[in-house]
Motif scaffolding. Structure first.
Motif, short mmCIF file in Angstrom:
data_model
loop_
_atom_site.label_atom_id
_atom_site.label_comp_id
_atom_site.label_asym_id
_atom_site.label_seq_id
_atom_site.Cartn_x
_atom_site.Cartn_y
_atom_site.Cartn_z
N PRO A 80 1.53 6.69 -0.51
CA PRO A 80 0.57 5.64 -0.86
C PRO A 80 0.68 5.24 -2.32
O PRO A 80 0.88 6.09 -3.19
CB PRO A 80 -0.78 6.27 -0.54
CG PRO A 80 -0.56 7.73 -0.56
CD PRO A 80 0.85 7.95 -0.13
N ASP A 106 -4.09 2.06 -6.24
CA ASP A 106 -4.42 0.74 -6.75
C ASP A 106 -4.71 0.83 -8.25
O ASP A 106 -4.50 1.87 -8.88
CB ASP A 106 -5.59 0.13 -5.97
CG ASP A 106 -6.91 0.87 -6.15
OD1 ASP A 106 -7.03 1.68 -7.10
OD2 ASP A 106 -7.82 0.65 -5.33
N ASP A 112 -5.28 4.92 -0.03
CA ASP A 112 -5.70 4.92 1.37
C ASP A 112 -4.73 5.82 2.13
O ASP A 112 -3.55 5.49 2.26
CB ASP A 112 -5.67 3.49 1.93
CG ASP A 112 -6.09 3.42 3.39
OD1 ASP A 112 -6.75 4.37 3.86
OD2 ASP A 112 -5.74 2.44 4.07
N ALA A 130 0.82 -1.21 0.00
CA ALA A 130 0.00 0.00 0.00
C ALA A 130 0.85 1.26 0.00
O ALA A 130 0.34 2.34 -0.33
CB ALA A 130 -0.92 0.00 1.22
N ARG A 131 2.14 1.13 0.37
CA ARG A 131 3.01 2.31 0.47
C ARG A 131 4.39 1.99 -0.08
O ARG A 131 4.84 0.84 -0.01
CB ARG A 131 3.12 2.78 1.92
CG ARG A 131 1.79 3.24 2.50
CD ARG A 131 1.92 3.85 3.88
NE ARG A 131 0.61 4.28 4.34
CZ ARG A 131 0.05 5.45 4.05
NH1 ARG A 131 0.73 6.31 3.29
NH2 ARG A 131 -1.14 5.77 4.47
#
Length: 216
Positions: free
Chosen positions: A134, A137, A143, A127-128
């Motif tokens: 971030p 996607d 997020d 995710a990071r």
């Protein structure tokens, strides 16, 4: 209608506009774009007009530049490539977090969609990236936790390091040596001073105030 611009040039503009508002809310102006990209204002004005004609940005004369939905989706796609490549280089090839930006700038344009998704799967769909940014996607969603710039944090504030800017490799190395990297807990003890993971208070370089983001 203005002539179409090269794809790489378009991506560079869209990324810069995206980055500008990623960690603060003020829209980017053409003069700021020119400074960041190291280009003449007239060159930037011409390109912004081309991007607007292609439906990628919204802009009025002498006003700020904003991404349209189509522009934001395209920017997120190239930023996903960049940040996945950075994460791949750190995890699989032993690069340090201050070494990956320039490599990723080159590779983000060379990696196929199939290879990119293979890299994401191999890394567990992170995710990071290594700097805490971030990774969008596949549909451009991110997020992001509520955040606070270190320089804006009051004395006594404790937060987890969410993100460290990758603009200054020397500062990245200094912050890593001080333990101020992504995931560590930081308590602000004074102007330019912090305590990391409950340790003793340490002084940071002045540039850290505008380069480190904490959980709010």
């Amino acid at each position: 209608m203005p002539a179409a611009a090269p794809s790489t040039a378009i991506d560079d503009y869209l990324k810069t506009i995206y980055h500008h508002t990623e960690w603060q809310n003020d829209p980017v102006t053409p003069s700021q774009l020119a400074t960041t990209l190291g280009l003449a204002p007239s060159t930037v004005t011409e390109m912004v007009q081309k991007l607007a004609a292609q439906g990628l940005v919204s802009h009025r004369p002498y006003g700020p530049v904003s991404l349209t939905d189509a522009g934001r989706l395209r920017a997120a796609a190239i930023i996903r490539r960049h940040r996945l490549v950075e994460t791949w280089l750190v995890r699989e090839f032993g690069y340090a977090w201050d070494e990956v930006h320039d490599e990723a700038e080159v590779l983000e344009h060379a990696v196929s969609d199939r290879l990119l998704e293979g890299i994401s799967a191999r890394l567990g769909h992170p995710a990071r990236d290594p700097h805490g940014d971030p990774i969008p996607d596949a549909v451009g969603a991110v997020d992001r936790e509520p955040f606070l710039l270190l320089g804006d944090a009051p004395i006594g504030h404790t937060g987890r390091v969410l993100r460290v800017s990758d603009r200054d490799p020397a500062l990245l190395r200094a912050l890593e040596a001080a333990g101020v990297d992504v995931g560590h807990s930081v308590t602000v003890t004074g102007r330019g001073a912090v305590r990391v993971d409950g340790g003793s208070s340490i002084e940071l370089a002045d540039a850290a105030a505008s380069a480190v983001w904490l959980t709010a």
